[in-house]
Design a protein around this motif. Structure first.
Motif, PDB file in Angstrom:
ATOM      1  N   SER A 101       0.823  -1.202   0.000  1.00  0.00           N
ATOM      2  CA  SER A 101       0.000   0.000   0.000  1.00  0.00           C
ATOM      3  C   SER A 101       0.862   1.258   0.000  1.00  0.00           C
ATOM      4  O   SER A 101       1.770   1.407   0.821  1.00  0.00           O
ATOM      5  N   GLY A 102       0.555   2.175  -0.924  1.00  0.00           N
ATOM      6  CA  GLY A 102       1.248   3.447  -0.962  1.00  0.00           C
ATOM      7  C   GLY A 102       0.411   4.595  -0.441  1.00  0.00           C
ATOM      8  O   GLY A 102       0.944   5.604   0.025  1.00  0.00           O
ATOM      9  N   HIS A 103      -0.910   4.435  -0.496  1.00  0.00           N
ATOM     10  CA  HIS A 103      -1.793   5.501  -0.023  1.00  0.00           C
ATOM     11  C   HIS A 103      -3.205   4.933   0.115  1.00  0.00           C
ATOM     12  O   HIS A 103      -3.622   4.086  -0.666  1.00  0.00           O
ATOM     13  N   VAL A 104      -3.937   5.441   1.107  1.00  0.00           N
ATOM     14  CA  VAL A 104      -5.340   5.051   1.318  1.00  0.00           C
ATOM     15  C   VAL A 104      -6.174   6.321   1.445  1.00  0.00           C
ATOM     16  O   VAL A 104      -5.805   7.248   2.174  1.00  0.00           O
ATOM     17  N   LEU A 105      -7.285   6.357   0.733  1.00  0.00           N
ATOM     18  CA  LEU A 105      -8.252   7.453   0.819  1.00  0.00           C
ATOM     19  C   LEU A 105      -9.561   6.896   1.353  1.00  0.00           C
ATOM     20  O   LEU A 105     -10.106   5.933   0.796  1.00  0.00           O
ATOM     21  N   ARG A 106     -10.052   7.485   2.449  1.00  0.00           N
ATOM     22  CA  ARG A 106     -11.362   7.104   2.981  1.00  0.00           C
ATOM     23  C   ARG A 106     -12.267   8.317   2.930  1.00  0.00           C
ATOM     24  O   ARG A 106     -11.877   9.410   3.337  1.00  0.00           O
ATOM     25  N   LYS A 107     -13.474   8.108   2.436  1.00  0.00           N
ATOM     26  CA  LYS A 107     -14.395   9.227   2.249  1.00  0.00           C
ATOM     27  C   LYS A 107     -15.820   8.742   2.433  1.00  0.00           C
ATOM     28  O   LYS A 107     -16.189   7.681   1.924  1.00  0.00           O
ATOM     29  N   VAL A 108     -16.622   9.515   3.161  1.00  0.00           N
ATOM     30  CA  VAL A 108     -18.051   9.241   3.276  1.00  0.00           C
ATOM     31  C   VAL A 108     -18.770  10.107   2.249  1.00  0.00           C
ATOM     32  O   VAL A 108     -18.661  11.341   2.277  1.00  0.00           O
ATOM     33  N   MET A 109     -19.466   9.456   1.333  1.00  0.00           N
ATOM     34  CA  MET A 109     -20.231  10.151   0.300  1.00  0.00           C
ATOM     35  C   MET A 109     -21.695  10.220   0.720  1.00  0.00           C
ATOM     36  O   MET A 109     -22.257   9.207   1.175  1.00  0.00           O
ATOM     37  N   ASN A 110     -22.311  11.348   0.539  1.00  0.00           N
ATOM     38  CA  ASN A 110     -23.722  11.512   0.877  1.00  0.00           C
ATOM     39  C   ASN A 110     -24.585  11.110  -0.309  1.00  0.00           C
ATOM     40  O   ASN A 110     -25.241  11.929  -0.963  1.00  0.00           O
ATOM     41  N   CYS A 111     -24.532   9.818  -0.585  1.00  0.00           N
ATOM     42  CA  CYS A 111     -25.342   9.263  -1.678  1.00  0.00           C
ATOM     43  C   CYS A 111     -25.569   7.783  -1.412  1.00  0.00           C
ATOM     44  O   CYS A 111     -24.811   7.140  -0.690  1.00  0.00           O
ATOM     45  N   ASN A 112     -26.604   7.247  -2.008  1.00  0.00           N
ATOM     46  CA  ASN A 112     -26.878   5.817  -1.950  1.00  0.00           C
ATOM     47  C   ASN A 112     -25.796   5.053  -2.701  1.00  0.00           C
ATOM     48  O   ASN A 112     -25.243   5.535  -3.697  1.00  0.00           O
ATOM     49  N   TRP A 113     -25.498   3.845  -2.262  1.00  0.00           N
ATOM     50  CA  TRP A 113     -24.423   3.054  -2.874  1.00  0.00           C
ATOM     51  C   TRP A 113     -24.678   2.791  -4.357  1.00  0.00           C
ATOM     52  O   TRP A 113     -23.739   2.726  -5.162  1.00  0.00           O
ATOM     53  N   LYS A 114     -25.965   2.671  -4.737  1.00  0.00           N
ATOM     54  CA  LYS A 114     -26.280   2.356  -6.137  1.00  0.00           C
ATOM     55  C   LYS A 114     -25.938   3.530  -7.058  1.00  0.00           C
ATOM     56  O   LYS A 114     -25.607   3.327  -8.231  1.00  0.00           O
ATOM     57  N   LEU A 158     -16.573  -0.216  -1.414  1.00  0.00           N
ATOM     58  CA  LEU A 158     -17.768   0.507  -0.984  1.00  0.00           C
ATOM     59  C   LEU A 158     -18.441  -0.220   0.158  1.00  0.00           C
ATOM     60  O   LEU A 158     -18.477  -1.462   0.192  1.00  0.00           O
ATOM     61  N   VAL A 159     -18.998   0.547   1.099  1.00  0.00           N
ATOM     62  CA  VAL A 159     -19.810   0.008   2.188  1.00  0.00           C
ATOM     63  C   VAL A 159     -20.994   0.951   2.396  1.00  0.00           C
ATOM     64  O   VAL A 159     -20.783   2.159   2.566  1.00  0.00           O
ATOM     65  N   PRO A 160     -22.220   0.445   2.360  1.00  0.00           N
ATOM     66  CA  PRO A 160     -23.360   1.330   2.618  1.00  0.00           C
ATOM     67  C   PRO A 160     -23.442   1.676   4.104  1.00  0.00           C
ATOM     68  O   PRO A 160     -23.341   0.797   4.959  1.00  0.00           O
ATOM     69  N   LEU A 161     -23.640   2.950   4.405  1.00  0.00           N
ATOM     70  CA  LEU A 161     -23.795   3.401   5.792  1.00  0.00           C
ATOM     71  C   LEU A 161     -25.236   3.743   6.119  1.00  0.00           C
ATOM     72  O   LEU A 161     -25.582   3.909   7.290  1.00  0.00           O
ATOM     73  N   GLY A 162     -26.065   3.864   5.124  1.00  0.00           N
ATOM     74  CA  GLY A 162     -27.469   4.215   5.299  1.00  0.00           C
ATOM     75  C   GLY A 162     -28.084   4.437   3.935  1.00  0.00           C
ATOM     76  O   GLY A 162     -27.404   4.321   2.903  1.00  0.00           O
ATOM     77  N   PRO A 163     -29.364   4.754   3.867  1.00  0.00           N
ATOM     78  CA  PRO A 163     -30.002   4.955   2.560  1.00  0.00           C
ATOM     79  C   PRO A 163     -29.313   6.017   1.718  1.00  0.00           C
ATOM     80  O   PRO A 163     -29.302   5.911   0.487  1.00  0.00           O
ATOM     81  N   GLU A 164     -28.707   7.037   2.362  1.00  0.00           N
ATOM     82  CA  GLU A 164     -28.134   8.144   1.614  1.00  0.00           C
ATOM     83  C   GLU A 164     -26.676   8.417   1.993  1.00  0.00           C
ATOM     84  O   GLU A 164     -26.193   9.520   1.826  1.00  0.00           O
ATOM     85  N   GLN A 165     -25.992   7.382   2.471  1.00  0.00           N
ATOM     86  CA  GLN A 165     -24.572   7.518   2.782  1.00  0.00           C
ATOM     87  C   GLN A 165     -23.821   6.246   2.411  1.00  0.00           C
ATOM     88  O   GLN A 165     -24.301   5.132   2.656  1.00  0.00           O
ATOM     89  N   THR A 166     -22.633   6.422   1.844  1.00  0.00           N
ATOM     90  CA  THR A 166     -21.782   5.308   1.433  1.00  0.00           C
ATOM     91  C   THR A 166     -20.341   5.652   1.757  1.00  0.00           C
ATOM     92  O   THR A 166     -19.885   6.765   1.465  1.00  0.00           O
ATOM     93  N   GLU A 167     -19.631   4.705   2.354  1.00  0.00           N
ATOM     94  CA  GLU A 167     -18.207   4.901   2.606  1.00  0.00           C
ATOM     95  C   GLU A 167     -17.398   4.340   1.451  1.00  0.00           C
ATOM     96  O   GLU A 167     -17.616   3.208   1.014  1.00  0.00           O
ATOM     97  N   LEU A 168     -16.457   5.130   0.971  1.00  0.00           N
ATOM     98  CA  LEU A 168     -15.548   4.717  -0.094  1.00  0.00           C
ATOM     99  C   LEU A 168     -14.141   4.636   0.486  1.00  0.00           C
ATOM    100  O   LEU A 168     -13.690   5.552   1.175  1.00  0.00           O
ATOM    101  N   THR A 169     -13.465   3.525   0.213  1.00  0.00           N
ATOM    102  CA  THR A 169     -12.060   3.364   0.592  1.00  0.00           C
ATOM    103  C   THR A 169     -11.276   3.011  -0.658  1.00  0.00           C
ATOM    104  O   THR A 169     -11.520   1.972  -1.278  1.00  0.00           O
ATOM    105  N   ALA A 170     -10.380   3.893  -1.054  1.00  0.00           N
ATOM    106  CA  ALA A 170      -9.532   3.641  -2.218  1.00  0.00           C
ATOM    107  C   ALA A 170      -8.097   3.403  -1.741  1.00  0.00           C
ATOM    108  O   ALA A 170      -7.626   4.050  -0.806  1.00  0.00           O
ATOM    109  N   GLU A 171      -7.419   2.459  -2.387  1.00  0.00           N
ATOM    110  CA  GLU A 171      -6.050   2.139  -2.002  1.00  0.00           C
ATOM    111  C   GLU A 171      -5.194   2.021  -3.252  1.00  0.00           C
ATOM    112  O   GLU A 171      -5.596   1.369  -4.228  1.00  0.00           O
ATOM    113  N   TRP A 172      -4.031   2.665  -3.212  1.00  0.00           N
ATOM    114  CA  TRP A 172      -3.071   2.614  -4.312  1.00  0.00           C
ATOM    115  C   TRP A 172      -1.971   1.624  -3.939  1.00  0.00           C
ATOM    116  O   TRP A 172      -1.330   1.754  -2.892  1.00  0.00           O
TER     117      TRP A 172
END
Length: 398
Positions: A195-208, A315-329
Motif C-alpha cells: 500500500s502506498g496511499h489510502v483514501l477514505r471518504k463518506v459520500m452523501n449518496c446511496n451506494w447504487k 464501498l460500504v453502505p452506511l445508510g439509505p443516503e450515505q456510502t463509505e468509499l475506501t480507495a487504495e493505491w
C-alpha cells in the motif's frame, strides 16, 4: 435457503458481428427514485444483496501476523476477521454466544492471547471459534460448550484480497463472484503489492448511485475534464468503440478517441500521464495500450490495473443516503521505495472526488415528489444491466 447466484451486469461486453452496437435501442426506465432514499428499500438492499454476496473487507497484508484482527460493519452486522495462531484467516460475527455482547471493541489490533474473551462475562473462545471457557461456578444440566461456538462467517481470499459472505449457507468463492466480463489481471502481481496511499471518504449518496456513475461516461466530458483529456474516448462521453452508433465509420481508426486507451504519449493515470516508476514486467502490449484494466465484484469493489500500480476501491453502505468509499493505491515494494507517487495519488484522488461530488448532486435531486423514475439514454446500457441485477437480486430474495 440461499438464492441462486446471479451474475453481475456485464460492464464492457464484447460486440459480436451480428450486434456490434452496445447501446440501448429503446428508452428504459431507471429504478424508482425511492430506491435511493427510502429506509425500507435500503433494508431490502441489505437483506437481498449485502447480506448474501461476497464482500471485500481488506487485504491479507492487513492481517499479516498471527493474532492480528480487524472488525468491519456491514449494515447492522459486525464481523471480526483474524489470523489465528497457525496462520489461517478466519471470520466470525463479533458477537458472544452468551448474551450477545460485542467481543472485539477496537477496529483493529492484535489479540493479547490465543483466545477471544468477551469483555462482559469472560466467555472465552479459541481462535478457531470454539467455546473453551465459561467462568460460571457451575453449568446447567445438558450444557455442552461444543454447542456454543462463535457464529462463523464464510471467508474467501482472491489474489491477496480478503472477502466475507454473511449468508449462513454461503457458497462459491470470491473469484467466482467477479463479473465474467471483467478484465484479466493475471499479469499483475497483486499478491505482492504494498500500500502506498489510502483514501477514505463518506459520500452523501446511496451506494447504487456510485455504481451507476461508474457504469457510464456520459458525465465524463463535464465532470472529469482532465481524465477526458487523458482518455480521449471518455471526452466523447463513451466507454468503448462500440458505444458509438456510428462506430463502423471509424472501425479502422486506431486513434484513442475511437479505439479507447490513453492519449498519445501517455502511459498511465497520473497528473502528467507518465509512469513514475518501473512498469510491471509481463504486461502484454494490449495491456500497455489500454491504460486501464478493470475487474469488478458487485456490490462492494472494483480494482484497476495500470502499468505501474494498481488501484482498488471498496464501498460500504452506511445508510439509505450515505456510502463509505475506501480507495487504495498499490505498488511493487521496490517501486514504492524509489518512486514519487504524489503525481499518481493526486490525479486518482481528483477523479474520485469529482465522482463523489457529482453522485451527491444526483442524490440531492431524487426526493422530488414529482420524480418517480428516470429514463436511460443509449450510452447507459450498463446502468440498465445494473438495474436488472438489483431487481433480480431482490426478486430472488422473496
Amino acid at each position: 435457503m440461499q438464492p441462486p447466484v446471479l451474475q453481475p451486469p456485464v460492464l464492457q461486453p464484447i460486440a459480436s458481428e451480428r450486434a456490434p452496437y452496445n447501446g440501448l435501442t429503446k428508452a428504459e426506465q431507471t429504478l424508482p427514485s425511492s430506491a435511493y432514499w427510502d429506509a425500507d428499500n435500503y433494508q431490502r438492499d441489505l437483506d437481498a444483496i449485502w447480506y448474501k454476496d461476497w464482500l471485500l473487507v481488506c487485504r491479507e497484508a492487513d492481517l499479516a501476523q498471527p493474532l492480528a484482527f480487524r472488525t468491519f460493519r456491514i449494515g447492522t452486522q459486525e464481523v471480526v476477521v483474524l489470523r489465528d495462531d497457525t496462520g489461517v484467516l478466519r471470520a466470525f460475527h463479533n458477537t458472544c454466544r452468551h448474551r450477545g455482547s460485542q467481543l472485539c471493541q477496537e477496529s483493529e489490533g492484535r489479540l493479547k492471547a490465543r483466545l477471544i474473551t468477551c469483555p462482559y462475562h469472560a466467555w472465552s473462545y479459541s481462535l478457531r471459534g470454539d467455546l473453551v471457557r465459561v467462568p460460571s461456578k457451575s453449568l446447567p444440566d445438558g450444557f455442552d460448550k461444543a454447542d456454543h461456538p462463535l457464529y462463523r462467517v464464510a471467508l474467501s481470499v482472491w489474489r491477496g484480497f480478503v472477502f466475507v459472505n454473511l449468508a449462513e449457507d454461503a457458497a462459491g468463492s470470491a473469484q467466482a463472484a467477479f463479473d465474467p466480463a471483467s478484465g484479466d489481471l493475471c499479469n499483475w502481481p497483486l499478491e505482492t503489492l504494498v500500500s502506498g496511499h489510502v483514501l477514505r471518504k463518506v459520500m452523501n449518496c446511496n451506494w447504487k448511485i456510485f455504481w451507476e456513475n461508474f457504469n457510464e461516461c456520459l458525465h465524463c466530458p463535464g465532470v472529469h475534464k482532465d481524465l477526458s483529456r487523458l482518455v480521449p474516448i471518455y471526452g466523447r462521453g463513451l466507454m468503448g468503440r462500440h458505444d458509438d452508433p456510428e462506430w463502423a465509420r471509424h472501425a479502422d481508426n486506431d486513434a484513442p478517441e475511437f479505439s479507447g486507451g490513453l492519449r498519445d504519449g501517455a502511459q498511465t493515470w497520473s497528473s502528467d500521464g507518465q509512469a513514475h516508476g518501473p512498469v510491471f514486467a509481463g504486461l502484454t502490449p494490449a495491456e500497455h495500450a489500454a491504460g486501464q484494466t478493470y475487474a469488478t465484484s458487485l456490490p462492494s469493489m472494483f480494482i484497476v490495473g495500470h502499468v505501474d500500480y494498481v488501484r482498488s476501491v471498496r464501498l460500504v453502505p452506511l445508510g439509505p443516503e450515505q456510502t463509505e468509499l475506501t480507495a487504495e493505491w498499490l505498488f511493487a515494494p521496490d517501486a514504492l521505495a524509489a518512486t514519487d507517487i504524489d503525481n499518481i495519488i493526486t490525479f486518482g484522488t481528483q477523479v474520485l472526488e469529482e465522482d463523489a461530488a457529482i453522485c451527491e448532486v444526483n442524490q440531492k435531486g431524487l426526493r422530488s415528489m414529482r420524480h418517480q423514475a428516470g429514463v436511460l439514454m443509449p450510452e447507459e446500457y450498463d446502468l440498465h444491466r445494473f438495474h436488472n441485477w438489483v431487481r433480480d437480486r431482490h426478486q430472488a430474495a422473496l
